[in-house]
Design an enzyme around this catalytic site. Sequence first.
Site, short mmCIF file in Angstrom:
data_model
loop_
_atom_site.label_atom_id
_atom_site.label_comp_id
_atom_site.label_asym_id
_atom_site.label_seq_id
_atom_site.Cartn_x
_atom_site.Cartn_y
_atom_site.Cartn_z
CE LYS A 78 7.96 -2.84 -1.93
NZ LYS A 78 7.67 -2.24 -3.22
CG HIS B 174 9.14 -28.47 -10.97
ND1 HIS B 174 9.37 -28.57 -12.32
CD2 HIS B 174 9.41 -29.70 -10.45
CE1 HIS B 174 9.74 -29.81 -12.61
NE2 HIS B 174 9.78 -30.50 -11.49
CD GLU C 48 14.93 -5.77 -6.60
OE1 GLU C 48 14.61 -4.89 -7.40
OE2 GLU C 48 14.44 -5.87 -5.47
CB SER D 78 9.12 2.43 -1.52
OG SER D 78 8.15 3.19 -2.20
#
Length: 461
Positions: free
Chosen positions: A284, A157, A291, A278
């Site tokens: 970043k 979980h 992704e 970024s």
Amino acid sequence: MAKMWAGRFQKETDAVVNDFNSSIMFDSRMFREDIEGSLAHAAMLARQGIISEEDHAQIHEGLQHILASLEAGKADLSPEKYEDIHMAVEQLLTERIGDAGKRLHTARSRNDQVAVDMRMYTRREIGSIRTLTLAFMRVLVRKAKENLHTVMPGYTHLQRAQPITFAHHLMAYCCMLRRDVTRLEDCLARMDECPLGSGALAGTTYPIDRAYTAQALGFAAPMENSLDGVSDRDYCIELCAALSVLMMHLSRLSEEVVAWCSWEFKFVELDDAYATGSSIMPQKKNPDVCELIRGKTGRVYGSLTALLTQMKGLPLAYNKDMQEDKEAVFDAVDTVKMCLRVFAPMFETMTVLPENMKRAAYRGFINATDCADYLTKKGVPFRDAYKAAGTLVARCIELDTTLDALPFEEYKVVSDMFAEDVYQAIDLAACVAGRCSPGGPAPEEVRRQIEMMERFVEHEA
Ligand code: ARG
């Protein structure tokens, strides 16, 4: 440009229809397979006395020449000139050698021709994807070997649950990829039959030798039934299904890496070469590769869905719908290869941060079960031991500490069965080492899993 099939037509094809109908923009990538198929077909025709040796010699030389000029990117394969790669090769051949070129298509149809080309293409690509998957498995095995003792929380979980090691976690992915490799091999074994000689759908009246062409093209046998020979695309569907499962595995690992390199986890740090920045936020460092792999999984599922839908309800035998198989398979194959090629070095160069993993493991009270087991082993009934451990966890939260840093007096308050050796029992390395049941995270046990996997990878190579 007049079509090869222009005989029964009075008009030229409408330009829009021509563009709509043509497949050369994408099927030209099968030019090697197409020529290889034609070489075998022509050799068989000559052996069977269907064409003369002289014609065969000319066809052979002409096809080799076309192969070389296509390899060199010299031929113009525009859709205005050719409908598909099969017509293009035949036309180029006829332009070069004349009448002998026109004899090549004897006892053959584009329907069995495209079927054999596509099988040979698919067969070759399965081989490359299998090799790339095995290479990625090697990366996982290497990383696992370096991290046999790197304790981390195992999750259920997405809640910290029980202690494992990073090696154990990576070997789970290796097991998935091993199934992917064998799924690809199963697909390969089932598709190892040659459709050539099926003709348009009903075979041919010429005395062809299908066993000869099947063998020459490296297939185990000719396909049994000519209708099935030209209309079977099961292998495309099976391949895309196997690739979908493979991508599903890569997307799960990608998602874990995305989480691991967030500040919330910080279990790993990606190499600068495999991360992106970024345009506005200077701090970043983004896991774009992961992704994209996660995202591209959808494309591959899309190919599988497209193929299943294209084939649903199609009557026998060939229907033009089946031309749509190519882009679906090509896109799935290209996508998977690209993902494996980028994921393996990204994973290999990523820095593992064991201290952060360990800290997360302690903070998650994942040794609470071991604390309860300690009391159980001293004769306390498990339910009472469970309650005692739960009370200690609550106390730790109250004091903002962990079980291994909680003072001994606190243990004594909860149960007088606790002795100082409880700290050894709840030490995370000991907790992991104790989980030596087959398949478990104990370093000895994971070493066994690694050795088995190394044997698999070596044997497959
Ligand atoms: N380009 C076609 C395909 O990919 C080749 C077969 C054409 N056959 C036909 N009967 N029109 O399916």
